[in-house]
Design a protein around this motif. Structure first.
Motif, PDB file in Angstrom:
ATOM      1  N   UNK A  87       0.838  -1.201   0.000  1.00 43.63           N
ATOM      2  CA  UNK A  87       0.000   0.000   0.000  1.00 43.63           C
ATOM      3  C   UNK A  87       0.868   1.245   0.000  1.00 43.63           C
ATOM      4  N   UNK A  88       1.913   1.231   0.789  1.00 42.39           N
ATOM      5  CA  UNK A  88       2.824   2.375   0.826  1.00 42.39           C
ATOM      6  C   UNK A  88       3.426   2.638  -0.545  1.00 42.39           C
ATOM      7  N   UNK A  93       3.722   5.703  -5.691  1.00 43.53           N
ATOM      8  CA  UNK A  93       3.671   5.751  -7.155  1.00 43.53           C
ATOM      9  C   UNK A  93       2.541   6.649  -7.642  1.00 43.53           C
ATOM     10  N   UNK A  94       1.385   6.527  -7.005  1.00 45.64           N
ATOM     11  CA  UNK A  94       0.236   7.333  -7.429  1.00 45.64           C
ATOM     12  C   UNK A  94       0.540   8.816  -7.358  1.00 45.64           C
ATOM     13  N   UNK A 211       8.831   7.661 -11.968  1.00 45.54           N
ATOM     14  CA  UNK A 211       7.910   6.815 -11.210  1.00 45.54           C
ATOM     15  C   UNK A 211       8.618   5.554 -10.708  1.00 45.54           C
ATOM     16  N   UNK A 212       9.504   5.020 -11.528  1.00 42.68           N
ATOM     17  CA  UNK A 212      10.273   3.850 -11.079  1.00 42.68           C
ATOM     18  C   UNK A 212      11.071   4.200  -9.835  1.00 42.68           C
ATOM     19  N   UNK A 213      11.713   5.360  -9.851  1.00 42.98           N
ATOM     20  CA  UNK A 213      12.515   5.733  -8.679  1.00 42.98           C
ATOM     21  C   UNK A 213      11.617   5.937  -7.471  1.00 42.98           C
ATOM     22  N   UNK A 214      10.392   6.417  -7.708  1.00 39.25           N
ATOM     23  CA  UNK A 214       9.457   6.585  -6.599  1.00 39.25           C
ATOM     24  C   UNK A 214       9.037   5.231  -6.044  1.00 39.25           C
TER      25      UNK A 214
END
Lengths: 310, 292, 401
Positions: A87-88, A93-94, A211-214
């Protein structure tokens, strides 16, 4: 990092043994876990900074979002730990999508400042929204319910749990870097206009890289919340954003292993120097300045290039 | 809510605005001319405050003397940093210097902490400027009035300097096309050193002025650094008029927040910045050319 | 081409870890202090660290073992306090953690104490949650809490200084808890709460909030903050002439802050404390004198509380004959003692609150100050039962062993 080198299997084996034994070598097990957590963070950050060439000064936002997401879901829902971490990651990502979309409109130095600005905004929202996050006081009481027969309450067991994610992260990182996608990222870093002229939608690549890094940051954050049983507000703060930049740069950006070792070294040093309260920022500042000025590509990478000559 | 009261609060917002203006002037000039995002700006501000403390409290000198000398001391330190470290990285992508100044910030802050101690120092408002003045609508502290006046004076001065003097013209030219300026025989690197020194001096001056009303402590530059960045981003990096405008607006914005709904006061600044970044990323008056 | 260099580096790091790993302490008793040792509030933490060391040196040995001392700086940050608590309990293997100002930090450390099943003597945080919702048997709450402050100076202030209050509160756990208790005290006396400003920690410029206060026209300005925030807010109140029209009550006020800003800033302000260096407890003056000789200032009540907390912990270890947490804590529960800090002091078994007499103080005007650090006059005192209320009244359901 080339997979087909003949040394690569040796690296893997030795590395694996090292990480298996780390909790016993480190001053205390929680420190070993902390090291892995920041190493995971650094892998993702290197993909953005080292390989894509985008310096984000606000990546603590995703670390913190992962931490709060995991922390809140573990506290309020009776779910197993991996689900809480998931969930985190999802929350991280969102939120990364819109931020990436808006930030990428700016280039160069503006991108840096915009990421910083957005991170500060998120920090402030968390700061004010006491009812949800506990504000300045942080989120207390993040539980570590047992995962079936696995007792996550034990620091040693938790370490191996985190190690599992670390190994996955390394594998994923290597995969991404060596894929056509990863190669495109590097060409983008070298010369964005040329990549564009060849027909790549550079903005889309930047967005995905971001986003990948996030994703990695959120994963690291979630694990941090579980390790500490607590989500402090500073997990969203400028200090962590700065830390990850330092770790990546000092380790050697664009190598994956560099930032991993940079993260290890800095987390370890910070703890070792914790009795010498005064000196740590001074030394860190010095290392950092020296790294930027002379090594330019990071301590570890430099060392390795030197050894190459043997 | 009485108009009288709102007016007092808004007038008082000028103080906050003034410190932001002084700091953002330095930051924006350095960025506009050198392309360097000076993360050490807050640390330099802090140096100014400590220099003032050292001169006034330890050496027992006059406060006005400190106002003159401290910016020079701090400006010199700035020039040294530029000469020895920052100028070496001009050829590299801009973020290298950003990171360099980031490291310098840590170093300076901790060095001061070690030399002076971590608790910070007390700095009193100088006697001459103590007490309040009856402005008709409020009894206002003399010292704060002094800050407002000096800032107005300085902002005008910097603008005049950049727009009307020969050195200012060189700086403006150097910003647009440094190679051409070099070809014309003007020593651009010396100019750059001077500009960085000027920016540092402005920051140091802000520190001197802030010392009596804020805390003089090693980390005093950190919080205000982020806020200064916000001001500069909103005003537009590289624009002096933009900095002044943004500084004033942000100062008042925060004050409005304090009056209407205190919990949101400082958040307003960030919300405003987010709106600006989405709607007009270059800020009010930033030069589009700086989107590399 | 990963090369042996990478391999070498891995091996090197491994060796480094093994070599630098600190050896575990032999048979000693280890006391850890986590406090604010840097930044504007360092005045609190330094006093606490010094006092803990003094107590350990004065105590000598316990059960024939040496007493070790370690301290860590949490920089007034709950996240750092949490990490340091883990480090102290896990790496340094301390037997007890003492001090920890900042209520949120204390709550974090208290949680780690429960996880590691080792005692935490919380001397410096005010939140009643430590003896309420978040209580457990590994917490021993020493020295004071926000209810005691509100009852001692709050009730008296509402009675004697004025019934119309304006509050300025620091925006974090402690401030919120204080506000809760002080407004309750005001209500008890039938007073009126004109308004409140929540102000971020370490705000330098209090002028907008003081202007808000002036507009409200209070009898009493209640400043629910500490350290530099107290100094800045009081200075601003003086600057804008507010002190001419109303009295000021502080949640906490320390001698070193008065010294730094100048006594004229705080003259005729009121506050509550559990101890003052001139109080007539056995050994208090000796402690204050020794502290003055070593550090050039008089101890504040947080420092004294740490001395007492450390001392009583070691005494409890002696009585228990072991450092086993459960045994030591059992020795502390329900224990009555007399020392330089509390005369007497009693640790309530219901919620682990150490209670003693509370004092009401007025900050002296410059002309009244006779000697260095003689900043306060003791105006009155409140007996322990009244100052601390009923045991367990904050909803403590004792968990633990």
């Amino acid at each position: 990092m080339k997979i087909n080198s003949k040394y690569f299997p040796w690296v893997i084996v030795l590395g694996f043994i090292f990480f298996l034994l780390l909790p016993f070598m480190a001053p205390y097990k929680a420190l070993a876990s902390q090291i892995l957590i920041f190493a995971i963070f650094a892998i993702g950050y290197d993909i953005l900074f080292g390989y894509t060439g985008l310096l984000s000064f606000g990546h603590a936002a995703f670390f913190g979002l992962g931490a709060y997401g995991a922390g809140l879901s573990l506290i309020h829902l009776a779910i197993p730990v991996p689900l809480g971490i998931l969930i985190g990651v999802i929350i991280s990502i969102l939120i990364a999508f819109p931020i990436a979309y808006l930030s990428i409109r700016s280039r160069g130095i503006y991108f840096v400042m915009v990421t910083l600005a957005f991170a500060q905004l998120i920090y402030f929202i968390a700061f004010k929204w006491r009812a949800l996050t506990g504000g300045d006081d942080g989120l207390h009481g993040v539980p570590r319910p047992a995962l079936g027969p696995i007792d996550l309450g034990s620091e040693l067991v938790l370490y191996y749990f985190i190690l599992f994610f670390f190994i996955l992260s390394v594998m994923l990182g290597i995969r991404i870097i060596n894929s056509p996608f990863g190669k495109t990222l590097q060409s983008l870093r070298e010369n964005e206009d040329r990549a564009k002229s060849v027909g790549y939608n550079t903005n889309r690549f930047k967005l995905i890289s971001f986003v990948i890094s996030a994703f990695f940051a959120g994963l690291a954050g979630g694990l941090y919340a579980v390790l500490q049983n607590f989500v402090p507000l500073f997990s969203l703060g400028l200090d962590i954003s700065g830390d990850i930049v330092v770790m990546t740069l000092v380790g050697g950006m664009g190598t994956l292993y560099g930032p991993i070792m940079g993260a290890m070294a800095i987390v370890f040093l910070k703890d070792m120097l914790s009795s010498y309260i005064d000196i740590w920022p001074l030394i860190l500042g010095l290392i950092f300045v020296v790294s930027v000025m002379t090594f330019r590509r990071g301590v570890f990478k430099q060392l390795i290039e030197k050894f190459k000559k043997f | 809510m009485g108009f009288h009261f709102i007016f007092i609060q808004l007038f008082n917002g000028l103080i906050l605005g003034s410190i932001y203006i002084l700091l953002s002037l330095g930051l924006t000039v350095i960025f506009g001319t050198l392309g360097v995002v000076n993360f050490a700006h807050g640390a330099i501000y802090m140096l100014g405050a400590y220099a003032a403390y050292s001169i006034v409290t330890l050496l027992n000198a006059n406060f006005f003397l400190a106002i003159l000398i401290c910016p020079i001391i701090v400006g010199t330190i700035g020039m040294l940093l530029e000469r020895l470290l920052i100028s070496k990285l001009y050829k590299l992508p801009h973020f290298y210097n950003l990171l360099l100044t980031f490291g310098i910030m840590f170093f300076i802050q901790d060095a001061i902490k070690i030399i002076y101690g971590p608790e910070g120092e007390t700095f009193h408002i100088p006697q001459i400027l103590g007490g309040s003045v009856n402005l008709g609508f409020v009894f206002y502290p003399k010292y704060r009035l002094f800050i407002i006046l000096i800032t107005a004076f300085l902002a005008l001065g910097v603008w005049l300097f950049i727009e009307r003097t020969k050195l200012g013209a060189i700086i403006r030219a150097g910003t647009d096309d440094s190679e051409m300026v070099d070809a014309l025989g003007i020593n651009i690197s010396r100019t750059f050193t001077l500009v960085f020194g000027m920016g540092a001096a402005l920051s140091g001056l802000a520190g001197v002025l802030a010392a009596p009303i804020q805390d003089v402590q090693p980390l005093m530059g950190m919080d205000i650094l982020v806020e200064t960045f916000v001001v500069v981003i909103i005003g537009g990096m590289g624009s002096i008029v933009g900095s002044v405008l943004a500084g004033l607006i942000i100062g008042e914005l925060i004050t409005v927040g304090v009056i209407s709904w205190p919990p949101i006061a400082t958040s307003l600044m960030y919300i405003f910045m987010a709106i600006i970044l989405i709607a007009r990323p270059r800020g009010f008056l930033g030069r589009a050319a700086f989107f590399e | 081409m990963i090369k042996r260099s990478l391999v070498l580096t891995i091996v090197l790091i491994g060796v480094l870890f093994l070599v630098v790993c600190p050896a575990k302490a032999a048979d000693t008793v280890k006391v850890g202090v986590i406090s604010v040792l840097s930044g504007p509030l360092a005045v609190i933490g330094n006093g606490e660290a010094w006092s803990a060391e003094m107590a350990i040196n004065d105590f000598g040995t316990v059960l024939g073992k040496k007493i070790e001392f370690v301290k860590r700086d949490h920089a007034y940050n709950p996240g750092i306090a949490n990490e340091k608590a883990k480090e102290l309990y896990e790496k340094e293997k301390v037997d007890v953690i003492i001090a920890c100002p900042n209520s949120a930090a204390a709550l974090a450390v208290a949680q780690q104490a429960l996880i590691h099943k080792k005692p935490f003597i919380s001397t410096s945080a005010g939140t009643t949650d430590l003896i309420g919702k978040q209580c457990h048997r590994y917490i021993i709450k020493w020295n004071y809490n926000d209810y005691m402050l509100a009852t001692t100076v709050g009730l008296w202030g509402a009675e004697h200084l004025g019934k119309k209050w304006y509050t300025i509160t620091s925006d974090y756990a402690w401030g919120h808890d204080l506000l809760k208790h002080f407004t309750a005290a005001l209500k008890k006396k039938g007073g009126v709460h004109l308004g409140n400003d929540m102000v971020a920690l370490n705000t330098a410029d209090y002028s907008p909030y003081i202007l808000n206060a002036i507009k409200a026209k209070p009898d009493v300005l209640v400043l629910l903050n500490v350290g530099k925030d107290t100094t800045n807010s009081t200075k601003a109140a003086a600057e804008f002439g507010l002190k001419k029209t109303c009295k000021i009550v502080h949640a906490l006020l320390f001698g070193p802050n008065i010294k730094g800003a100048g006594p004229e800033v705080f003259a005729d302000d009121y506050c509550a404390m559990s101890w003052y260096w001139k109080v007539d407890n056995p050994g208090a003056r000796e402690y204050a004198d020794k502290y003055f000789k070593l550090h050039g200032e008089r101890p504040h009540f947080m420092a004294a509380a740490v001395y007492s907390g450390t001392w009583q912990y070691l005494e409890a270890v002696k009585r228990a004959g072991t450092t086993e947490p459960e045994a030591v804590i059992k020795q502390l529960e329900g224990h009555t003692f007399r020392d330089m800090f509390a005369n007497p002091g009693y640790i309530r078994p219901e919620d682990h609150m150490q209670v003693a007499k509370a004092y009401l103080l007025r900050a002296k005007r410059p002309e009244e100050i006779m000697e260095d650090y003689d900043y306060f006059e003791i105006v009155g005192s409140v007996p322990a039962e009244e100052a601390y209320g009923k045991p367990g009244q904050f909803g403590c359901t004792m968990k633990g062993f």
